[in-house]
Motif scaffolding. Structure first.
Motif, PDB file in Angstrom:
ATOM      1  N   UNK A   1       0.979  -0.991  -0.332  1.00 50.60           N
ATOM      2  CA  UNK A   1       0.231   0.374  -0.085  1.00 50.60           C
ATOM      3  C   UNK A   1       0.758   1.281  -0.149  1.00 50.60           C
ATOM      4  N   UNK A   2       0.773   2.276  -0.755  1.00 43.76           N
ATOM      5  CA  UNK A   2       1.116   3.010  -0.673  1.00 43.76           C
ATOM      6  C   UNK A   2       0.367   4.490  -0.269  1.00 43.76           C
ATOM      7  N   UNK A   3       0.765   4.800   0.980  1.00 43.12           N
ATOM      8  CA  UNK A   3       0.575   6.088   1.902  1.00 43.12           C
ATOM      9  C   UNK A   3       0.618   8.020   1.436  1.00 43.12           C
ATOM     10  N   UNK A  33       4.661   0.137  17.789  1.00 47.10           N
ATOM     11  CA  UNK A  33       3.789   1.637  16.720  1.00 47.10           C
ATOM     12  C   UNK A  33       2.918   1.134  16.284  1.00 47.10           C
ATOM     13  N   UNK A  34       3.665  -0.025  15.495  1.00 44.76           N
ATOM     14  CA  UNK A  34       3.227  -1.138  14.304  1.00 44.76           C
ATOM     15  C   UNK A  34       1.804  -2.074  14.559  1.00 44.76           C
ATOM     16  N   UNK A  35       2.312  -2.405  15.735  1.00 39.95           N
ATOM     17  CA  UNK A  35       0.915  -3.082  16.265  1.00 39.95           C
ATOM     18  C   UNK A  35      -0.431  -1.909  16.490  1.00 39.95           C
ATOM     19  N   UNK A  36       0.067  -0.989  17.363  1.00 37.09           N
ATOM     20  CA  UNK A  36      -0.774   0.637  17.903  1.00 37.09           C
ATOM     21  C   UNK A  36      -1.324   0.618  16.558  1.00 37.09           C
ATOM     22  N   UNK A  37      -0.600   1.286  15.552  1.00 36.71           N
ATOM     23  CA  UNK A  37      -1.338   1.424  14.052  1.00 36.71           C
ATOM     24  C   UNK A  37      -2.506   0.532  13.394  1.00 36.71           C
ATOM     25  N   UNK A  46       3.493  -1.559   6.972  1.00 38.71           N
ATOM     26  CA  UNK A  46       5.380  -1.694   5.729  1.00 38.71           C
ATOM     27  C   UNK A  46       7.075  -1.852   7.217  1.00 38.71           C
ATOM     28  N   UNK A  47       7.143  -2.854   7.718  1.00 35.34           N
ATOM     29  CA  UNK A  47       8.358  -2.824   8.579  1.00 35.34           C
ATOM     30  C   UNK A  47       9.370  -2.150   7.549  1.00 35.34           C
TER      31      UNK A  47
END
Length: 122
Positions: A1-3, A33-37, A46-47
């Protein structure tokens, strides 16, 4: 995905609002933060996209190091991505520039044609 810039800002705002009133979510945002988002927005980041979260409680200093450079003539990953066709903005800028050059050349040719036509009319 492109943000898009708007999606990034909306995501940051959503995380900040929830983290300001929910201690468990705040702890998750600091630790992962990745899990929170993903929990808050349903979006997976993406990591490879590095996100650093600093808890604003207390005194902190954040130092952002510049991108590491290899050989003197080697492009950074960011520079390489921008010239490798992966950047829509880069392509748009390029084609806008080419369009301007072509438009300027056409106008100059028209002026030359008008001047030549005027000299024959005399």
């Amino acid at each position: 995905m492109s943000w898009t810039e708007e999606q990034i800002q909306e995501t940051v705002n959503a995380v900040m609002v929830k983290a300001s009133s929910d201690a468990a979510f705040r702890a998750l945002a600091v630790s992962d933060i990745y899990a929170a988002i993903q929990q808050e927005t349903g979006q997976e980041v993406p990591r490879e996209f590095k996100i650093n979260v600093v808890d604003g409680t207390g005194y902190h200093a954040t130092i952002v190091l510049p991108e590491a450079r290899g050989e003197a003539d080697e492009l950074t990953e960011t520079e390489l991505e921008s010239v490798a066709g992966g950047s829509k903005d880069g392509a748009t800028d390029f084609f806008n520039g080419v369009g301007s050059i072509a438009e300027d050349a056409a106008r100059a040719a028209i002026r030359v044609g008008e001047n030549v036509g005027n000299s024959y009319a005399k």
